[in-house]
Design a protein around this motif. Sequence first.
Motif, PDB file in Angstrom:
ATOM      1  N   ASP A  18      10.095 -17.590  40.647  1.00 13.12           N
ATOM      2  CA  ASP A  18       9.677 -17.097  39.335  1.00 13.12           C
ATOM      3  C   ASP A  18      10.784 -17.180  38.287  1.00 13.12           C
ATOM      4  OD1 ASP A  18       7.142 -16.434  40.338  1.00 13.12           O
ATOM      5  OD2 ASP A  18       7.869 -14.480  41.034  1.00 13.12           O
ATOM      6  N   ASP A  20      13.434 -19.167  35.959  1.00  8.66           N
ATOM      7  CA  ASP A  20      13.667 -20.484  35.350  1.00  8.66           C
ATOM      8  C   ASP A  20      15.104 -20.958  35.521  1.00  8.66           C
ATOM      9  OD1 ASP A  20      11.081 -20.711  34.508  1.00  8.66           O
ATOM     10  OD2 ASP A  20      11.476 -20.180  32.417  1.00  8.66           O
ATOM     11  N   ARG A  23      15.965 -23.617  38.092  1.00 11.24           N
ATOM     12  CA  ARG A  23      15.270 -24.861  37.755  1.00 11.24           C
ATOM     13  C   ARG A  23      16.009 -25.622  36.658  1.00 11.24           C
ATOM     14  NH1 ARG A  23       9.117 -24.458  39.033  1.00 11.24           N
ATOM     15  NH2 ARG A  23       9.046 -22.592  40.326  1.00 11.24           N
ATOM     16  N   ILE A  41      11.132 -30.855  33.901  1.00 14.04           N
ATOM     17  CA  ILE A  41      11.452 -29.459  34.217  1.00 14.04           C
ATOM     18  C   ILE A  41      11.850 -28.716  32.948  1.00 14.04           C
ATOM     19  CG2 ILE A  41      12.999 -27.932  35.493  1.00 14.04           C
ATOM     20  CD1 ILE A  41      13.254 -30.185  37.594  1.00 14.04           C
ATOM     21  N   GLN A  44       8.722 -28.271  30.516  1.00 13.60           N
ATOM     22  CA  GLN A  44       7.709 -27.312  30.974  1.00 13.60           C
ATOM     23  C   GLN A  44       8.247 -25.885  31.005  1.00 13.60           C
ATOM     24  OE1 GLN A  44       5.989 -28.945  34.670  1.00 13.60           O
ATOM     25  NE2 GLN A  44       4.188 -29.497  33.437  1.00 13.60           N
ATOM     26  N   CYS A  45       9.515 -25.714  31.226  1.00 17.64           N
ATOM     27  CA  CYS A  45      10.088 -24.367  31.227  1.00 17.64           C
ATOM     28  C   CYS A  45      10.102 -23.754  29.833  1.00 17.64           C
ATOM     29  CB  CYS A  45      11.501 -24.386  31.807  1.00 17.64           C
ATOM     30  SG  CYS A  45      11.550 -24.485  33.616  1.00 17.64           S
ATOM     31  N   LYS A  46       9.991 -24.581  28.798  1.00 13.41           N
ATOM     32  CA  LYS A  46       9.965 -24.051  27.431  1.00 13.41           C
ATOM     33  C   LYS A  46       8.608 -23.462  27.075  1.00 13.41           C
ATOM     34  CE  LYS A  46      13.611 -27.005  25.541  1.00 13.41           C
ATOM     35  NZ  LYS A  46      13.960 -28.047  24.550  1.00 13.41           N
ATOM     36  N   ARG A  47       7.561 -23.854  27.811  1.00 13.13           N
ATOM     37  CA  ARG A  47       6.207 -23.305  27.599  1.00 13.13           C
ATOM     38  C   ARG A  47       5.773 -23.430  26.139  1.00 13.13           C
ATOM     39  NH1 ARG A  47       9.129 -20.231  30.998  1.00 13.13           N
ATOM     40  NH2 ARG A  47       8.270 -19.643  33.038  1.00 13.13           N
ATOM     41  N   GLU A  80       3.973 -27.484  37.471  1.00  5.33           N
ATOM     42  CA  GLU A  80       4.213 -26.302  36.648  1.00  5.33           C
ATOM     43  C   GLU A  80       5.709 -26.034  36.638  1.00  5.33           C
ATOM     44  OE1 GLU A  80       3.358 -21.733  37.524  1.00  5.33           O
ATOM     45  OE2 GLU A  80       1.518 -22.801  36.946  1.00  5.33           O
ATOM     46  N   ARG A  81       6.280 -25.961  35.441  1.00  3.77           N
ATOM     47  CA  ARG A  81       7.725 -25.760  35.302  1.00  3.77           C
ATOM     48  C   ARG A  81       8.499 -26.787  36.120  1.00  3.77           C
ATOM     49  NH1 ARG A  81       7.815 -20.634  37.760  1.00  3.77           N
ATOM     50  NH2 ARG A  81      10.015 -20.329  37.271  1.00  3.77           N
TER      51      ARG A  81
END
Length: 411
Positions: A18, A20, A23, A41, A44-47, A80-81
């Motif tokens: 969970d 970030d 990652r 990575i 996607q982690c920035k959402r 995802e991420r």
Amino acid sequence: MTIANEAALLRAILDAPDDDAPRLVYADALLQAGDPRGELIALQCKRDPALQPRIDELLEAHGTAWTAELGPNLHEATFERGFPITVELRATDLDTLALAALDRAPIRNLRITIDDDLDDPADPLDVAHWLAADPRTRHLQLLDLSWLQCGDDALRAMLGADLAELRTLFFSDYDSQTHAAEAMLASPTLRQLETLALCGDSWADFSDGLALLAASDRARSLRTLALPNCGLDERAGELIGGSPHLPQLRSLDLTGGSNTTNRILDRGFAALAKLPELERIALVYNRIGGDSLALLADPTTLPRLTSLAVNSCPITADGVRALVSSPRFQTIEELWIGGCPLGDDGVAAIARSPHAVNLRALNVAGTGAAEEAVAALVESPYLDKLAYLSIRVDEGLRGKLVARFGARLAA
């Protein structure tokens, strides 16, 4: 191309799925090595939805290769991420089946299928025994068996796996029967299930299974229960609404209308109306009428309800007026009532209700709505939040709706 300490970087991600931070450390190492996976990575982690076009480009260019790295039996990965979170396991050659990918990626959602077109397809019982013998199943949070015909023995073996972290479980129509409930209740570790969905259709017959589930304290963890087309008889509403183990349900789907339809009546709805936490209920193609909507006019009935789907039920304009004339209608954000014999009067009553101010989605297709209903919708000062409207009218009337709501809304 290699990365120093890659195994340690991956282990940090697996140990804190969970978080970030590990990652992004791995993403930096990948970018320095010229690997585009690092960009995926990081993005996607920035959402940020604005970054989705570039994310789609990366997955289009490299997604197949990144999925292939998981192993020959794993397909259709959803990232995802930056990492696969959902995969499909196609059980073909049991000698190569393994969940070793869970040691390389934080996969949490597993869909299992068998290719029946093969000359010698895998036996579901063999797959079940293999799965139950792999301790890595404890990492799974979703298990999708909706395309796998297990049967009683295979299902018991499969749910005998370590499923302590499982939160979501899907069954096929073939297994939407009493033995599915028996297998769940016999599982030694399946105790924290939050979402249960049976994909009922041609084979389903879950009335007795529902009785077992409703009587078990294992049901206390459930928040979402979907039993569409499961052949549920008239007891179903009373079984769910009267269960001491299901008052925490937030979403309930008892849709009927397929090969093995459900048969929920007004008295069943009256029992369901006692569920204090319910936010969404779908009773499409059941036998509830205006009396059920009249119950909802009471603000103490299903006080948290925001989404109501009663398409193709025998609900008339009188039943709709009983609901929309009450201030409690202000809590309803989604109303799916297409296929009910409302006529102009019923649809116009919705549009003219001052309590419709929070409606975001409205389906009145196939209700017999015509000129009066369209005029009421167009002139309504209460539908400014509407983001979805489905209605079936001629092109001339549809043009008026498009002018008011836009082409996308007036579907």
